[in-house]
Design an enzyme around this catalytic site. Sequence first.
Site, PDB file in Angstrom:
ATOM      1  CB  SER A  44      -8.569 -17.106  -4.725  1.00  0.00           C
ATOM      2  OG  SER A  44      -7.817 -16.160  -5.079  1.00  0.00           O
ATOM      3  CD  GLU A  69      -9.730  -5.900   0.661  1.00  0.00           C
ATOM      4  OE1 GLU A  69      -9.496  -4.621   0.635  1.00  0.00           O
ATOM      5  OE2 GLU A  69      -8.828  -6.468  -0.195  1.00  0.00           O
ATOM      6  NE  ARG A 178      -9.209 -20.156  -2.036  1.00  0.00           N
ATOM      7  CZ  ARG A 178      -7.822 -19.638  -3.426  1.00  0.00           C
ATOM      8  NH1 ARG A 178      -7.736 -20.393  -4.390  1.00  0.00           N
ATOM      9  NH2 ARG A 178      -6.744 -19.328  -2.301  1.00  0.00           N
TER      10      ARG A 178
END
Lengths: 329, 278
Positions: A44, A69, A178
């Site tokens: 991503s 995470e 992004r």
Amino acid sequence: MSYKILENKTTADVTMTSVYVKCLKALMAENPAITQIESDLGNSLLGGAAIKEIKAEFPKQFVDCGIQEANMIGVACGMSLTGRIPFAHSFAAFVSRRATDQAFISGAYAGSNVRIVGTDPGVSAQLNGGTHMPFEDVAIFRAFPNMTVIEPSDPVMLEDLMGKLAANYGMYYLRLFRKNALKIYEEGSTFEIGKANLLREGKDLTIITAGAVMMPEVLKAADDLAAEGIETRILDMFTIKPIDADAILAAAAVTGAIVTAENHNVINGLGSAVTDVLMTKGDRFVPVEMIGVQDKFGQVGPLAYLKEAYHLTAADIVEAAKKAVARKH
Amino acid sequence: MNSEEKIRLQNFAIDIREKIIYQMSSLGSGHLGGNLSIADIVAVLYGSEMKYDPADPKSEERDILVCSKGHAGPCLYSALALKGFFPMERLDTLNRGGTDLPSHCDRLHVPGIEMTTGSLGQGFSAACGMALASKLDGNPRTVYCIIGDGESQEGQIWEAVLFAKHQELDNLILFVDYNKAQLDGLTKDICDMGDYVDKFHAFGWHTAEIDGHDVVAIKTAIDAAKADKTGRPHVIVCNTIKGYGVSFTKPDSCHHVTFTPELTEQCMRELEASRPTA
């Protein structure tokens, strides 16, 4: 710090992620301590092709932890304490909410040296919807001592800040859009972490904003307000913590009214940070209107729909600006 | 190990236990049980196995110990003070306001402490990061980590167990302080962890199970782990007794203990009496 504002601001022909990748590779080549750490969202942020290149060129500088995470942040902290300079990434929602205590204890409290990169801030999570839509990540990280919170507004700024993030020691949260952002700074501009940028001068009110999602709305709102005779100062508060109190107080003194515009819950985000300064350090009453998510959860939808749904548009900002000006004494 | 070395390490473990009691009793209370249970492991690490330089605690040459069960700070502090990382007098300041000796392991305040821990499950991930960075950078050090059995109820532990195997961290040696008790009681009554060795074996680790109070067994297991360079991280499941070394402690009720002068005196007397003879 030496930045120039572009006269004609158009959408950048590069994505923010492509700028991130370009900078990361250059930094990796310069310094073998620079390490990108992923939790299965490398595709991503970096893209498959870039991951392949990085793995080939810098095999000792890329780690994919898999979908964990909490462990990723712990690993990043440990690596930083043995000399690495990690950039640890996941979606903003996960890296903040799922790894809060790891970032707090193993990171900030332990004096580690990690750049936590959270992508898809606020409504930019779009079709991933409410589960992936962080309106509280800034609130979380802003409450950590020793944590710097940064939301770059365009690709030129990101490029400059990447070098600074690599060179500085400490805990950073990089809140990163992004896609293709509106390009507002001239190539080669440089920025100072902790210092707001003056994007536009105006005497009637100040809009304080951060990040690539809100910036086009703020700029359009200022044009629309000017057409109605209201002159707006704009501050790009890309460092949300430590916030530039001097710039806020100066804006309050000169313009007498403030609108904050953020892609985040109005609770404990940029708006709260600004009012903290005004209430505790200001010497006069200054009306503030806060544009941002009004204590709601996220939902699915394209960006334009979500901006409408959460009242984050230029029209919402214009309305808030008029209210703020009307509340001036 | 010859008997002289064994006696030296056993005495060092008793020194550590005495300093643990000293720190906590002069304060009035502390996390006694889980500090006493790892004293022999810590004695072998600082007394024999680890490379370190008290005058240069950040030396690149050093081995690293992360105590993920952060409340066992006083045990590490005892070893560090005895080895000269800081003056012994600092042990008088445990948990006093403004101290440089907070009882949960604190790397920013205490020389020789490698990781700040206390929120359980986290130190082990950091140790994995340290082992990975060391391996990638060609540093031959060993990274040691101690976790509690109660601590391994945290999900993050098992994320790191997966991660360490995938990254082939054969420079990482993990001790499970299997003392069978946690704050609220016995681990088997609260959230039973089952068979540790089987679990780690299933995750692909190099495993050993030993008496965690036997310094010879601890050293032997560490040496075996160091010799095995097959890409597997190493776990040494240490059967220990919470509160080991003094008689008044009961495993299910000695997580945190309040001291009286009489109790302190009794503990010190028992520890001295337990010193080995040649």
